[in-house]
Design a protein around this motif. Structure first.
Motif, PDB file in Angstrom:
ATOM      1  N   ALA A 135      33.620  40.560  64.708  1.00  0.00           N
ATOM      2  CA  ALA A 135      35.058  40.613  64.422  1.00  0.00           C
ATOM      3  C   ALA A 135      35.450  41.978  63.839  1.00  0.00           C
TER       4      ALA A 135
ATOM      5  N   LYS B 175      28.984  36.758  63.689  1.00  0.00           N
ATOM      6  CA  LYS B 175      30.397  36.495  63.959  1.00  0.00           C
ATOM      7  C   LYS B 175      31.280  37.476  63.213  1.00  0.00           C
ATOM      8  N   ASP B 176      30.993  37.643  61.927  1.00  0.00           N
ATOM      9  CA  ASP B 176      31.811  38.544  61.109  1.00  0.00           C
ATOM     10  C   ASP B 176      31.670  39.988  61.568  1.00  0.00           C
TER      11      ASP B 176
ATOM     12  N   THR C  38      26.768  33.270  61.163  1.00  0.00           N
ATOM     13  CA  THR C  38      27.988  33.827  60.581  1.00  0.00           C
ATOM     14  C   THR C  38      27.981  35.349  60.455  1.00  0.00           C
TER      15      THR C  38
ATOM     16  N   TYR D 287      25.617  42.657  67.977  1.00  0.00           N
ATOM     17  CA  TYR D 287      26.207  41.454  67.381  1.00  0.00           C
ATOM     18  C   TYR D 287      26.404  40.379  68.436  1.00  0.00           C
ATOM     19  N   SER D 288      26.873  40.782  69.603  1.00  0.00           N
ATOM     20  CA  SER D 288      27.105  39.817  70.681  1.00  0.00           C
ATOM     21  C   SER D 288      25.799  39.157  71.102  1.00  0.00           C
TER      22      SER D 288
ATOM     23  N   PRO E 269      24.840  30.926  68.211  1.00  0.00           N
ATOM     24  CA  PRO E 269      26.306  30.963  68.164  1.00  0.00           C
ATOM     25  C   PRO E 269      26.898  30.636  66.801  1.00  0.00           C
ATOM     26  N   LYS E 270      26.105  30.054  65.899  1.00  0.00           N
ATOM     27  CA  LYS E 270      26.614  29.686  64.582  1.00  0.00           C
ATOM     28  C   LYS E 270      26.256  30.700  63.501  1.00  0.00           C
TER      29      LYS E 270
ATOM     30  N   LEU F 206      24.786  36.561  68.649  1.00  0.00           N
ATOM     31  CA  LEU F 206      25.555  35.329  68.805  1.00  0.00           C
ATOM     32  C   LEU F 206      25.127  34.533  70.028  1.00  0.00           C
TER      33      LEU F 206
END
Length: 290
Positions: A284, A280-281, A277, A266-267, A274-275, A270
């Motif tokens: 998290a 990002k989710d 989603t 996931y990293s 970077p955008k 990103l």
């Protein structure tokens, strides 16, 4: 696709980039598929800008051909393709329009101009040009695929399906038709047929990562994580800068409970976008997991 005669210095066809296949963000991909109805983006035919195609040298070469034979619409069609690939859409439109003034039956130029209109966000104009191309040549598969993408973007899924299906009935060798139809099968929950279409798209375009991503998502929906993982990994091998492939890989790691590897993928997604989603989710969710 742009048809160029052998006598012209080729500017190349518009380079076709494929719109991103986006996995939904949820605790598991199976849940995500259920929530989203498998709404992945389609293989698209938007223009990938290549500034070299708009170089002074290349345009000068194409212009010299036009100057040598100013009544040949093919020259304007080819130079229009070069302008389009360079992102000089106004000049591309001018050249395609000039070609059509000379030859109103030039259906390839209509489809080329439609693609430029699509890139400019002029959907009505694009639809009119695709319709005209098909009126002139009802067997032009490229126009069915382009118009199908217009329908898809407008949410007219059944009409999009019909256009992709028609291109396939015409024995197209363009993998986008199978990929896009596969995505509609996927959206409808018919993953067996989706997998068949993605496989055909792969056979026609084996170096494109997107059909592997699409097929992997349908494998996940059928709880075939191993084949899905293999497809996502191959997509990464083909194009390691595709954030969606890394996020898809991360989702399989997450399903397997390997949160450390999931976070890493996931990293990386990103870092590439970077955008994005879903990445990002996903990050998290997995950041707080053991």
């Amino acid at each position: 696709m742009i048809t160029t005669p052998a006598s012209l210095p080729t500017a190349g066809a518009f380079r076709l980039s494929i719109a991103r296949l986006v996995p939904a963000a949820a605790m598991t991909l199976a849940t995500a598929l259920a929530l989203s109805g498998c709404q992945t983006a389609s293989t698209d035919d938007m223009i990938k800008v290549d500034r070299e195609q708009g170089s002074e040298q290349n345009i000068a070469s194409l212009s010299s051909v036009i100057n040598s034979n100013p009544t040949d619409p093919e020259g304007y069609n080819v130079r229009g393709s070069a302008y389009g690939r360079a992102g000089q859409f106004k000049r591309a439109l001018d050249d395609f329009s000039r070609a059509l003034q000379m030859n109103p039956k030039f259906y390839q130029a209509y489809a080329n101009r439609a693609l430029v209109y699509r890139n400019m966000g002029k959907q009505a104009e694009a639809a009119a040009d695709y319709n005209m191309a098909l009126q002139i040549n009802p067997k032009y598969d490229v126009a069915y695929i382009g118009r199908g993408n217009l329908y898809r973007q407008a949410g007219r899924i059944d009409e999009a399906f019909n256009d992709f299906n028609r291109a396939i009935q015409l024995d197209t060798t363009d993998g986008r038709a199978y990929h896009n139809r596969g995505l509609i099968y996927q959206k409808r929950g018919d993953h067996a047929k989706a997998i068949e279409d993605f496989a055909k798209a792969i056979s026609l375009s084996p170096n494109s990562p997107e059909p592997y991503n699409g097929r992997g998502i349908s494998y996940i929906a059928l709880n075939d994580d191993d084949n899905a993982f293999a497809d996502f990994n191959h997509a990464i091998e083909l194009n390691g800068s595709n954030a969606e492939s890394w996020a898809n890989q991360a989702l399989v790691y997450e399903r397997r409970g390997d949160m450390a590897r999931a976070r890493k993928s996931y990293s990386h997604a990103l870092q590439l976008d970077p955008k994005y989603t879903p990445a990002k989710d996903g990050l998290a969710r997995t950041r707080g997991a053991s």
